[in-house]
Motif scaffolding. Structure first.
Motif, PDB file in Angstrom:
ATOM      1  N   PHE A   1       0.834  -1.210   0.000  1.00 31.44           N
ATOM      2  CA  PHE A   1       0.000   0.000   0.000  1.00 31.44           C
ATOM      3  C   PHE A   1       0.868   1.258   0.000  1.00 31.44           C
ATOM      4  N   SER A   2       2.066   1.169   0.557  1.00 29.59           N
ATOM      5  CA  SER A   2       2.962   2.335   0.588  1.00 29.59           C
ATOM      6  C   SER A   2       3.410   2.742  -0.819  1.00 29.59           C
ATOM      7  N   GLU A   3       3.279   1.838  -1.790  1.00 29.13           N
ATOM      8  CA  GLU A   3       3.697   2.131  -3.162  1.00 29.13           C
ATOM      9  C   GLU A   3       2.535   2.566  -4.048  1.00 29.13           C
ATOM     10  N   TRP A   4       1.331   2.639  -3.483  1.00 24.52           N
ATOM     11  CA  TRP A   4       0.196   3.114  -4.273  1.00 24.52           C
ATOM     12  C   TRP A   4       0.412   4.593  -4.597  1.00 24.52           C
ATOM     13  N   ALA A   5       0.548   4.886  -5.867  1.00 28.12           N
ATOM     14  CA  ALA A   5       0.748   6.272  -6.286  1.00 28.12           C
ATOM     15  C   ALA A   5      -0.046   6.519  -7.562  1.00 28.12           C
ATOM     16  N   PHE A   6      -0.971   7.433  -7.494  1.00 28.55           N
ATOM     17  CA  PHE A   6      -1.782   7.756  -8.667  1.00 28.55           C
ATOM     18  C   PHE A   6      -0.998   8.659  -9.611  1.00 28.55           C
ATOM     19  N   PRO A   7      -1.220   8.541 -10.926  1.00 28.20           N
ATOM     20  CA  PRO A   7      -0.490   9.393 -11.888  1.00 28.20           C
ATOM     21  C   PRO A   7      -0.790  10.867 -11.663  1.00 28.20           C
ATOM     22  N   ARG A   8       0.131  11.703 -12.112  1.00 30.15           N
ATOM     23  CA  ARG A   8       0.030  13.134 -11.816  1.00 30.15           C
ATOM     24  C   ARG A   8      -1.136  13.808 -12.524  1.00 30.15           C
ATOM     25  N   PHE A   9      -1.651  13.182 -13.594  1.00 26.00           N
ATOM     26  CA  PHE A   9      -2.782  13.813 -14.287  1.00 26.00           C
ATOM     27  C   PHE A   9      -4.012  13.894 -13.376  1.00 26.00           C
ATOM     28  N   ILE A  10      -4.046  13.053 -12.325  1.00 28.45           N
ATOM     29  CA  ILE A  10      -5.131  13.138 -11.340  1.00 28.45           C
ATOM     30  C   ILE A  10      -5.120  14.516 -10.669  1.00 28.45           C
ATOM     31  N   LEU A  11      -3.913  15.051 -10.435  1.00 31.26           N
ATOM     32  CA  LEU A  11      -3.785  16.388  -9.837  1.00 31.26           C
ATOM     33  C   LEU A  11      -4.405  17.437 -10.758  1.00 31.26           C
ATOM     34  N   TYR A  12      -4.059  17.383 -12.043  1.00 33.89           N
ATOM     35  CA  TYR A  12      -4.615  18.358 -12.991  1.00 33.89           C
ATOM     36  C   TYR A  12      -6.126  18.193 -13.103  1.00 33.89           C
ATOM     37  N   LEU A  13      -6.565  16.940 -13.143  1.00 30.38           N
ATOM     38  CA  LEU A  13      -7.995  16.672 -13.240  1.00 30.38           C
ATOM     39  C   LEU A  13      -8.734  17.190 -12.011  1.00 30.38           C
ATOM     40  N   PHE A  14      -8.115  17.065 -10.852  1.00 34.57           N
ATOM     41  CA  PHE A  14      -8.721  17.543  -9.602  1.00 34.57           C
ATOM     42  C   PHE A  14      -8.980  19.047  -9.676  1.00 34.57           C
ATOM     43  N   PHE A  15      -7.975  19.810 -10.078  1.00 34.67           N
ATOM     44  CA  PHE A  15      -8.124  21.264 -10.126  1.00 34.67           C
ATOM     45  C   PHE A  15      -9.076  21.701 -11.247  1.00 34.67           C
ATOM     46  N   ILE A  16      -9.026  21.000 -12.371  1.00 32.05           N
ATOM     47  CA  ILE A  16      -9.942  21.337 -13.476  1.00 32.05           C
ATOM     48  C   ILE A  16     -11.393  21.126 -13.047  1.00 32.05           C
ATOM     49  N   LEU A  17     -11.667  19.954 -12.448  1.00 28.37           N
ATOM     50  CA  LEU A  17     -13.024  19.653 -12.006  1.00 28.37           C
ATOM     51  C   LEU A  17     -13.473  20.608 -10.907  1.00 28.37           C
ATOM     52  N   TYR A  18     -12.545  20.966 -10.027  1.00 26.15           N
ATOM     53  CA  TYR A  18     -12.892  21.900  -8.939  1.00 26.15           C
ATOM     54  C   TYR A  18     -13.293  23.261  -9.509  1.00 26.15           C
ATOM     55  N   ILE A  19     -12.512  23.759 -10.456  1.00 27.25           N
ATOM     56  CA  ILE A  19     -12.808  25.075 -11.042  1.00 27.25           C
ATOM     57  C   ILE A  19     -14.125  25.031 -11.817  1.00 27.25           C
ATOM     58  N   VAL A  20     -14.315  23.978 -12.620  1.00 24.14           N
ATOM     59  CA  VAL A  20     -15.553  23.860 -13.404  1.00 24.14           C
ATOM     60  C   VAL A  20     -16.763  23.745 -12.477  1.00 24.14           C
ATOM     61  N   SER A  21     -16.596  23.011 -11.351  1.00 24.07           N
ATOM     62  CA  SER A  21     -17.715  22.827 -10.414  1.00 24.07           C
ATOM     63  C   SER A  21     -18.180  24.146  -9.800  1.00 24.07           C
ATOM     64  N   LEU A  22     -17.286  25.155  -9.770  1.00 22.14           N
ATOM     65  CA  LEU A  22     -17.666  26.456  -9.222  1.00 22.14           C
ATOM     66  C   LEU A  22     -18.669  27.179 -10.115  1.00 22.14           C
TER      67      LEU A  22
END
Length: 306
Positions: free
Chosen positions: A205-226
């Motif tokens: 579990f310590s090696e579970w690492a999501f790709p960095r595009f999740i970070l970009y997707l997070f901020f994009i979805l957050y801004i659009v949700s506003l």
């Protein structure tokens, strides 16, 4: 496959399914607790004989259609879909992480499909009507509390929160499905001691690492949700997608926290204990996940190790 399933094994599998259905009809939570055991028995049948696996399904479904409620036999369909998917991942040698992905969406789609079928058959009311009834009842309770001069009660805020939760129901069903599958897979690892059906390969579990595009997707979805609301289809899709991505960031933060503790030579048992409050204090773990994705602490620590 060789059809070497005994009559006793067949009846035992049918009995286990009946017990699962009986318990689940009383409590979905208790049903989830014993789910790995039921899947284990069905996996053994399917591995030995695909013919007997589907024979049990057919022999159970016809009486169930006649004597049991539609809700109960839909549970059987969900159980069989889940078992078939898990067996496929074992037979094809998939990793545990890929199994979690397939299992989560198989369970989520089965539950959503089952609910839609129950609505279509008239067994349950449309979810929108059920939600409206619940919200009306809940708002009456809030108004009664307001009559007691409870100053902090904000009826509009509660109503908006309930509406938001209902709009995000598919996302929450997916999240719950993930944790049910995670529990099922971990329990099956303990039960699958048969060399003919080895458990999945996995990473810590310590090696579970999501790709960095999740970070970009997070901020994009957050801004659009506003700029969107859950009153339209597009806004609902954005809202549900944001919830799922947010949970991915949360798991990323939790796994990095575990990685960090192990890197600092903290005892594994103590590390797991420390993860418990981090799992509860979700906003803090979300921040940890976001910071790690931005600054790549894990990569820096691995480079420093070398």
């Amino acid at each position: 496959m060789k059809q070497n399933v005994s009559l006793g094994q067949t009846f035992l599998a049918i009995l286990v399914i009946f017990v699962f259905i009986a318990i689940t009809s009383l409590s979905v939570l208790l049903g989830a607790v014993i789910l790995p055991l039921v899947v284990y028995y069905l996996l053994k049948i399917k591995h030995k004989s695909n013919y007997h696996f589907w024979l049990i399904f057919i022999s159970f479904m016809f009486p169930a259609l006649l004597f049991l409620s539609p809700l109960l036999w839909i549970w059987v369909v969900v159980l069989y879909i889940l078992t078939a998917v898990i067996h496929h991942t074992l037979a094809k040698g998939f990793s545990q992480e890929l199994t979690l992905f397939y299992g989560t969406f198989a369970l989520m789609l089965s539950v959503v499909g089952g609910l839609n079928m129950l609505v279509f058959m008239g067994v349950i009311n449309p979810l929108s009507e059920t939600f409206s009834t619940f919200r009306s009842w809940y708002m009456e309770q809030i108004e009664n509390m307001g009559g007691l001069n409870v100053g902090f009660v904000d009826a509009e805020m509660f109503s908006a929160a309930l509406t938001q939760m209902f709009a995000q129901l598919p996302a929450y069903i997916t999240v719950i499905s993930f944790f049910v599958i995670l529990y099922t897979v971990l329990m099956l690892r303990l039960l699958l001691q048969n060399k003919e059906l080895p458990a999945w390969s996995y990473m810590s579990f310590s090696e579970w690492a999501f790709p960095r595009f999740i970070l970009y997707l997070f901020f994009i979805l957050y801004i659009v949700s506003l700029f969107t609301t859950t009153e339209d289809t597009f806004g609902t899709i954005i809202s549900n997608s944001y919830v799922l991505v947010e949970w991915a960031v949360f798991l990323h933060g939790l796994s990095f926290s575990y990685f960090f503790l192990l890197e600092k030579k903290v005892n594994k048992v103590l590390s797991v204990i420390i993860l418990i409050p981090l799992a509860i204090i979700r906003p803090l773990t979300l921040v940890i996940g976001l910071l790690e994705m931005v600054l790549r602490f894990r990569l820096l620590m691995k480079l420093k190790r070398k």
